[in-house]
Design a protein around this motif. Structure first.
Motif, PDB file in Angstrom:
ATOM      1  N   UNK A   1       3.134 103.293  54.692  1.00 39.89           N
ATOM      2  CA  UNK A   1       3.516 102.977  56.076  1.00 39.89           C
ATOM      3  C   UNK A   1       4.367 101.717  56.122  1.00 39.89           C
ATOM      4  N   UNK A   2       3.987 100.714  55.356  1.00 38.73           N
ATOM      5  CA  UNK A   2       4.757  99.474  55.303  1.00 38.73           C
ATOM      6  C   UNK A   2       6.141  99.730  54.698  1.00 38.73           C
ATOM      7  N   UNK A   3       6.205 100.516  53.635  1.00 40.44           N
ATOM      8  CA  UNK A   3       7.492 100.815  53.002  1.00 40.44           C
ATOM      9  C   UNK A   3       8.415 101.556  53.968  1.00 40.44           C
ATOM     10  N   UNK A   4       7.879 102.528  54.696  1.00 40.30           N
ATOM     11  CA  UNK A   4       8.692 103.267  55.672  1.00 40.30           C
ATOM     12  C   UNK A   4       9.169 102.343  56.800  1.00 40.30           C
ATOM     13  N   UNK A   5       8.284 101.455  57.267  1.00 40.11           N
ATOM     14  CA  UNK A   5       8.661 100.533  58.338  1.00 40.11           C
ATOM     15  C   UNK A   5       9.761  99.585  57.864  1.00 40.11           C
ATOM     16  N   UNK A   6       9.649  99.111  56.639  1.00 38.92           N
ATOM     17  CA  UNK A   6      10.676  98.213  56.109  1.00 38.92           C
ATOM     18  C   UNK A   6      12.006  98.950  55.948  1.00 38.92           C
ATOM     19  N   UNK A   7      11.964 100.175  55.501  1.00 40.45           N
ATOM     20  CA  UNK A   7      13.187 100.971  55.362  1.00 40.45           C
ATOM     21  C   UNK A   7      13.828 101.202  56.723  1.00 40.45           C
ATOM     22  N   UNK A   8      13.028 101.556  57.715  1.00 39.29           N
ATOM     23  CA  UNK A   8      13.555 101.764  59.070  1.00 39.29           C
ATOM     24  C   UNK A   8      14.157 100.476  59.626  1.00 39.29           C
ATOM     25  N   UNK A   9      13.490  99.347  59.397  1.00 39.13           N
ATOM     26  CA  UNK A   9      14.010  98.064  59.889  1.00 39.13           C
ATOM     27  C   UNK A   9      15.329  97.729  59.193  1.00 39.13           C
ATOM     28  N   UNK A  10      15.392  97.924  57.893  1.00 34.84           N
ATOM     29  CA  UNK A  10      16.620  97.641  57.146  1.00 34.84           C
ATOM     30  C   UNK A  10      17.764  98.523  57.634  1.00 34.84           C
ATOM     31  N   UNK A  11      17.493  99.798  57.869  1.00 37.13           N
ATOM     32  CA  UNK A  11      18.534 100.700  58.382  1.00 37.13           C
ATOM     33  C   UNK A  11      18.997 100.294  59.776  1.00 37.13           C
ATOM     34  N   UNK A  12      18.086  99.800  60.603  1.00 38.05           N
ATOM     35  CA  UNK A  12      18.463  99.352  61.949  1.00 38.05           C
ATOM     36  C   UNK A  12      19.340  98.105  61.879  1.00 38.05           C
ATOM     37  N   UNK A  13      19.024  97.195  60.994  1.00 39.56           N
ATOM     38  CA  UNK A  13      19.830  95.989  60.835  1.00 39.56           C
ATOM     39  C   UNK A  13      21.218  96.333  60.309  1.00 39.56           C
ATOM     40  N   UNK A  14      21.337  97.227  59.392  1.00 40.60           N
ATOM     41  CA  UNK A  14      22.618  97.616  58.806  1.00 40.60           C
ATOM     42  C   UNK A  14      23.514  98.310  59.821  1.00 40.60           C
ATOM     43  N   UNK A  15      22.943  98.994  60.794  1.00 38.14           N
ATOM     44  CA  UNK A  15      23.739  99.693  61.809  1.00 38.14           C
ATOM     45  C   UNK A  15      24.377  98.765  62.813  1.00 38.14           C
ATOM     46  N   UNK A  16      23.929  97.564  62.940  1.00 34.76           N
ATOM     47  CA  UNK A  16      24.463  96.600  63.933  1.00 34.76           C
ATOM     48  C   UNK A  16      25.793  96.088  63.574  1.00 34.76           C
TER      49      UNK A  16
END
Length: 155
Positions: free
Chosen positions: A140-155
């Protein structure tokens, strides 16, 4: 009464209901003894099937040994209990994800009431539950970190 058991292919052996026939086949060195052990688990009382299942767990053929462990899991499912000999054989094989006994142990933990388990298996139940929960949290933590990283990269 003889039934046409096919020891070479294993055909009809899941219907085996005669422990003496299994013993005779063992003495002759027949194949498919693990498959026949599953038949005994389905069709015989636990105290009659148990010693044959334990013997099948020691067969040299790994596939037939695997079927013997399936027979132990089947016995746990049908009887909500195992004999001390079956518990000892499961313990001797070992616990964990790489053990040939992993499915039989999982079936035992699922179908035998916790209060009727031997102490070693109760301990393993707690350890495996904690390990599984830690794996869930880690993923769950790994998925959350991946989602957060993808959100930051999209900005």
């Amino acid at each position: 009464m003889t039934k046409d058991w096919d020891w070479q292919t294993g055909e009809r052996l899941l219907a085996l209901d005669d422990p003496a026939e299994w013993d005779a086949a063992f003495a002759r060195g027949e194949r498919s003894l693990g498959t026949a052990a599953i038949g005994l688990a389905f069709n015989c009382p636990l105290d009659e099937a148990s010693p044959r299942i334990v013997r099948a767990m020691r067969l040299p053929d790994v596939a037939q040994r695997g079927f013997a462990f399936t027979a132990a899991g089947t016995a746990a499912r049908l009887n909500s209990a195992l004999t001390p000999e079956l518990y000892a054989a499961l313990r001797a094989e070992g616990v964990g994800r790489r053990s040939i006994a992993v499915n039989a142990i999982d079936d035992t933990l699922t179908f035998v009431p916790f209060r009727r388990l031997p102490t070693w298996l109760k301990c393993w139940s707690v350890v495996s539950t904690v390990r599984n929960k830690l794996d869930v949290w880690r993923l769950s933590l790994a998925y959350a970190m991946t989602d957060a990283w993808n959100a930051v990269r999209r900005r």
